[in-house]
Design a protein around this motif. Structure first.
Motif, PDB file in Angstrom:
ATOM      1  N   ARG A  96       5.616 -73.485 -27.723  1.00 18.85           N
ATOM      2  CA  ARG A  96       4.898 -72.273 -28.099  1.00 18.85           C
ATOM      3  C   ARG A  96       3.635 -72.122 -27.275  1.00 18.85           C
ATOM      4  N   ARG A  97       3.090 -70.925 -27.343  1.00 15.98           N
ATOM      5  CA  ARG A  97       1.798 -70.649 -26.725  1.00 15.98           C
ATOM      6  C   ARG A  97       0.741 -71.374 -27.565  1.00 15.98           C
ATOM      7  N   PRO A  98      -0.190 -72.085 -26.924  1.00 15.94           N
ATOM      8  CA  PRO A  98      -1.236 -72.745 -27.701  1.00 15.94           C
ATOM      9  C   PRO A  98      -2.233 -71.724 -28.261  1.00 15.94           C
ATOM     10  N   VAL A  99      -2.919 -72.123 -29.317  1.00 19.10           N
ATOM     11  CA  VAL A  99      -3.976 -71.318 -29.929  1.00 19.10           C
ATOM     12  C   VAL A  99      -5.240 -72.168 -30.003  1.00 19.10           C
ATOM     13  N   ASP A 100      -6.371 -71.510 -30.237  1.00 16.88           N
ATOM     14  CA  ASP A 100      -7.644 -72.222 -30.170  1.00 16.88           C
ATOM     15  C   ASP A 100      -7.730 -73.408 -31.134  1.00 16.88           C
ATOM     16  N   THR A 101      -7.042 -73.345 -32.250  1.00 17.28           N
ATOM     17  CA  THR A 101      -7.105 -74.473 -33.184  1.00 17.28           C
ATOM     18  C   THR A 101      -6.353 -75.705 -32.671  1.00 17.28           C
ATOM     19  N   ASP A 102      -5.659 -75.582 -31.548  1.00 16.82           N
ATOM     20  CA  ASP A 102      -4.990 -76.732 -30.918  1.00 16.82           C
ATOM     21  C   ASP A 102      -5.947 -77.552 -30.050  1.00 16.82           C
ATOM     22  N   GLY A 103      -7.122 -77.033 -29.761  1.00 11.80           N
ATOM     23  CA  GLY A 103      -8.014 -77.669 -28.798  1.00 11.80           C
ATOM     24  C   GLY A 103      -8.327 -79.120 -29.086  1.00 11.80           C
ATOM     25  N   PHE A 104      -8.656 -79.451 -30.318  1.00 13.76           N
ATOM     26  CA  PHE A 104      -9.004 -80.830 -30.653  1.00 13.76           C
ATOM     27  C   PHE A 104      -7.782 -81.738 -30.516  1.00 13.76           C
ATOM     28  N   ALA A 105      -6.623 -81.253 -30.978  1.00 11.44           N
ATOM     29  CA  ALA A 105      -5.391 -82.051 -30.859  1.00 11.44           C
ATOM     30  C   ALA A 105      -5.026 -82.270 -29.393  1.00 11.44           C
ATOM     31  N   VAL A 106      -5.245 -81.266 -28.551  1.00  9.67           N
ATOM     32  CA  VAL A 106      -4.986 -81.426 -27.112  1.00  9.67           C
ATOM     33  C   VAL A 106      -5.898 -82.501 -26.544  1.00  9.67           C
ATOM     34  N   ASN A 107      -7.165 -82.462 -26.916  1.00  2.00           N
ATOM     35  CA  ASN A 107      -8.115 -83.461 -26.431  1.00  2.00           C
ATOM     36  C   ASN A 107      -7.665 -84.864 -26.828  1.00  2.00           C
ATOM     37  N   SER A 108      -7.236 -85.034 -28.060  1.00  8.81           N
ATOM     38  CA  SER A 108      -6.756 -86.341 -28.528  1.00  8.81           C
ATOM     39  C   SER A 108      -5.498 -86.775 -27.779  1.00  8.81           C
ATOM     40  N   LEU A 109      -4.587 -85.831 -27.532  1.00 11.20           N
ATOM     41  CA  LEU A 109      -3.364 -86.138 -26.793  1.00 11.20           C
ATOM     42  C   LEU A 109      -3.687 -86.608 -25.385  1.00 11.20           C
ATOM     43  N   VAL A 110      -4.550 -85.885 -24.683  1.00 14.34           N
ATOM     44  CA  VAL A 110      -4.903 -86.249 -23.307  1.00 14.34           C
ATOM     45  C   VAL A 110      -5.557 -87.629 -23.279  1.00 14.34           C
ATOM     46  N   GLU A 111      -6.407 -87.929 -24.256  1.00 12.10           N
ATOM     47  CA  GLU A 111      -7.037 -89.251 -24.318  1.00 12.10           C
ATOM     48  C   GLU A 111      -5.996 -90.360 -24.436  1.00 12.10           C
ATOM     49  N   ARG A 112      -4.881 -90.085 -25.112  1.00 12.15           N
ATOM     50  CA  ARG A 112      -3.814 -91.089 -25.287  1.00 12.15           C
ATOM     51  C   ARG A 112      -2.912 -91.200 -24.063  1.00 12.15           C
ATOM     52  N   CYS A 113      -3.027 -90.268 -23.136  1.00 12.47           N
ATOM     53  CA  CYS A 113      -2.117 -90.209 -21.988  1.00 12.47           C
ATOM     54  C   CYS A 113      -2.811 -90.704 -20.722  1.00 12.47           C
ATOM     55  N   LYS A 114      -3.109 -91.981 -20.697  1.00 14.22           N
ATOM     56  CA  LYS A 114      -3.714 -92.562 -19.504  1.00 14.22           C
ATOM     57  C   LYS A 114      -2.707 -92.476 -18.367  1.00 14.22           C
ATOM     58  N   PRO A 115      -3.080 -92.203 -17.167  1.00 16.57           N
ATOM     59  CA  PRO A 115      -4.432 -92.134 -16.623  1.00 16.57           C
ATOM     60  C   PRO A 115      -4.983 -90.711 -16.493  1.00 16.57           C
ATOM     61  N   LEU A 116      -4.534 -89.770 -17.337  1.00 17.42           N
ATOM     62  CA  LEU A 116      -5.053 -88.404 -17.228  1.00 17.42           C
ATOM     63  C   LEU A 116      -6.571 -88.398 -17.380  1.00 17.42           C
ATOM     64  N   ASP A 117      -7.201 -87.504 -16.618  1.00 20.04           N
ATOM     65  CA  ASP A 117      -8.635 -87.304 -16.757  1.00 20.04           C
ATOM     66  C   ASP A 117      -8.892 -86.543 -18.049  1.00 20.04           C
ATOM     67  N   THR A 118      -9.799 -87.063 -18.857  1.00 16.48           N
ATOM     68  CA  THR A 118     -10.144 -86.354 -20.089  1.00 16.48           C
ATOM     69  C   THR A 118     -11.181 -85.279 -19.784  1.00 16.48           C
ATOM     70  N   ASN A 119     -11.134 -84.243 -20.573  1.00 16.03           N
ATOM     71  CA  ASN A 119     -12.094 -83.147 -20.500  1.00 16.03           C
ATOM     72  C   ASN A 119     -12.813 -83.094 -21.844  1.00 16.03           C
ATOM     73  N   SER A 120     -13.785 -82.232 -21.944  1.00 21.47           N
ATOM     74  CA  SER A 120     -14.457 -82.058 -23.226  1.00 21.47           C
ATOM     75  C   SER A 120     -13.539 -81.304 -24.183  1.00 21.47           C
ATOM     76  N   VAL A 121     -13.793 -81.454 -25.483  1.00 26.51           N
ATOM     77  CA  VAL A 121     -13.045 -80.680 -26.468  1.00 26.51           C
ATOM     78  C   VAL A 121     -13.234 -79.196 -26.179  1.00 26.51           C
ATOM     79  N   TYR A 122     -14.440 -78.820 -25.785  1.00 32.72           N
ATOM     80  CA  TYR A 122     -14.714 -77.416 -25.482  1.00 32.72           C
ATOM     81  C   TYR A 122     -13.803 -76.910 -24.358  1.00 32.72           C
ATOM     82  N   CYS A 123     -13.633 -77.711 -23.314  1.00 34.58           N
ATOM     83  CA  CYS A 123     -12.738 -77.329 -22.221  1.00 34.58           C
ATOM     84  C   CYS A 123     -11.321 -77.132 -22.755  1.00 34.58           C
ATOM     85  N   ASN A 124     -10.857 -78.059 -23.609  1.00 30.85           N
ATOM     86  CA  ASN A 124      -9.517 -77.926 -24.164  1.00 30.85           C
ATOM     87  C   ASN A 124      -9.407 -76.714 -25.084  1.00 30.85           C
ATOM     88  N   LEU A 125     -10.471 -76.362 -25.782  1.00 30.25           N
ATOM     89  CA  LEU A 125     -10.469 -75.143 -26.588  1.00 30.25           C
ATOM     90  C   LEU A 125     -10.263 -73.924 -25.695  1.00 30.25           C
TER      91      LEU A 125
END
Length: 168
Positions: free
Chosen positions: A9-38
Motif C-alpha cells: 500500500r501507499r504509506p501514510v504519515d502515521t507509518d513514519g515511526f514504524a519505518v524508522n524502526s524498520l530501517v534501524e533493524r535493517c543493517k547496514p542501511l543508513d538511518t534517518n531521523s523519524v522526521y525524515c521518515n515522516l
C-alpha cells in the motif's frame, strides 16, 4: 520457507515511526531521523510503498521520489525488509508494485545508488531490470573521498530504462 501474505500500500504519515524502526533493524542501511521518515511517508508517499504482514505490522518499505529535473525517473532511496520476511521475494514485489503505480504518470526510468559490495541490492535491482526488459548503466555518483570525507563507501548510480510497464 512458507510464503507469507503481504499487503502492499501507499504509506501514510502515521507509518513514519514504524519505518524508522524498520530501517534501524535493517543493517547496514543508513538511518534517518523519524522526521525524515515522516516526510517520506507523507510528502513522498506517492513514490514510496509499504508492506504489511497479516497481523498489520510494517515489514517492508521502499522510499523513492521523482527528481525534479527528471520527472520521468523514479529514484529509489532505500529498500528495507524485516529479517522475518526475507527470502520471500518481498523486496521485488514492492519494487515492481511501485513501478507499476508510477508508470502511468510518465515514469520510464528507474534509478538507485548502491555501495560496492552490497550484493543483495545489486541482485534485487538486476532482477527488476530483467523483469522490466531494460538495460542499465552504472557510474560513481558520490565518491568516498570527495563526498563522504572517506567515511562512507562510494555510491554507484544504476540507471535503467526506458521501460513501458504495460509491455514489460
Amino acid at each position: 520457507m512458507t510464503s507469507t501474505p503481504f499487503t502492499l500500500r501507499r504509506p501514510v504519515d502515521t507509518d513514519g515511526f514504524a519505518v524508522n524502526s524498520l530501517v534501524e533493524r535493517c543493517k547496514p542501511l543508513d538511518t534517518n531521523s523519524v522526521y525524515c521518515n515522516l516526510l517520506q511517508c507523507s510528502d513522498f508517499g506517492d513514490t514510496s510503498i509499504a508492506a504489511e504482514n497479516a497481523e498489520g505490522e510494517l515489514v517492508g518499505f521502499i522510499s523513492g521520489y521523482r527528481p525534479p529535473s527528471r520527472p520521468d525517473t523514479l529514484f529509489i532511496w532505500q529498500v528495507a525488509v524485516d529479517s522475518s520476511t526475507r527470502g520471500q521475494g518481498l523486496a521485488l514485489k514492492m519494487l515492481m508494485g511501485l513501478v507499476e503505480r508510477v508508470a502511468p504518470q510518465g515514469v520510464h526510468w528507474l534509478e538507485t545508488t548502491i555501495s560496492p559490495g552490497n550484493d543483495a541490492s545489486e541482485a534485487l535491482f538486476k532482477k527488476a531490470f530483467r523483469q522490466l526488459g531494460v538495460e542499465y548503466s552504472t557510474r560513481v555518483v558520490f565518491d568516498r573521498a570527495t563526498h563522504f570525507n572517506g567515511l562512507h563507501d562510494d555510491e554507484v548510480l544504476y540507471r535503467a530504462g526506458p521501460f513501458n510497464f504495460q509491455t514489460a
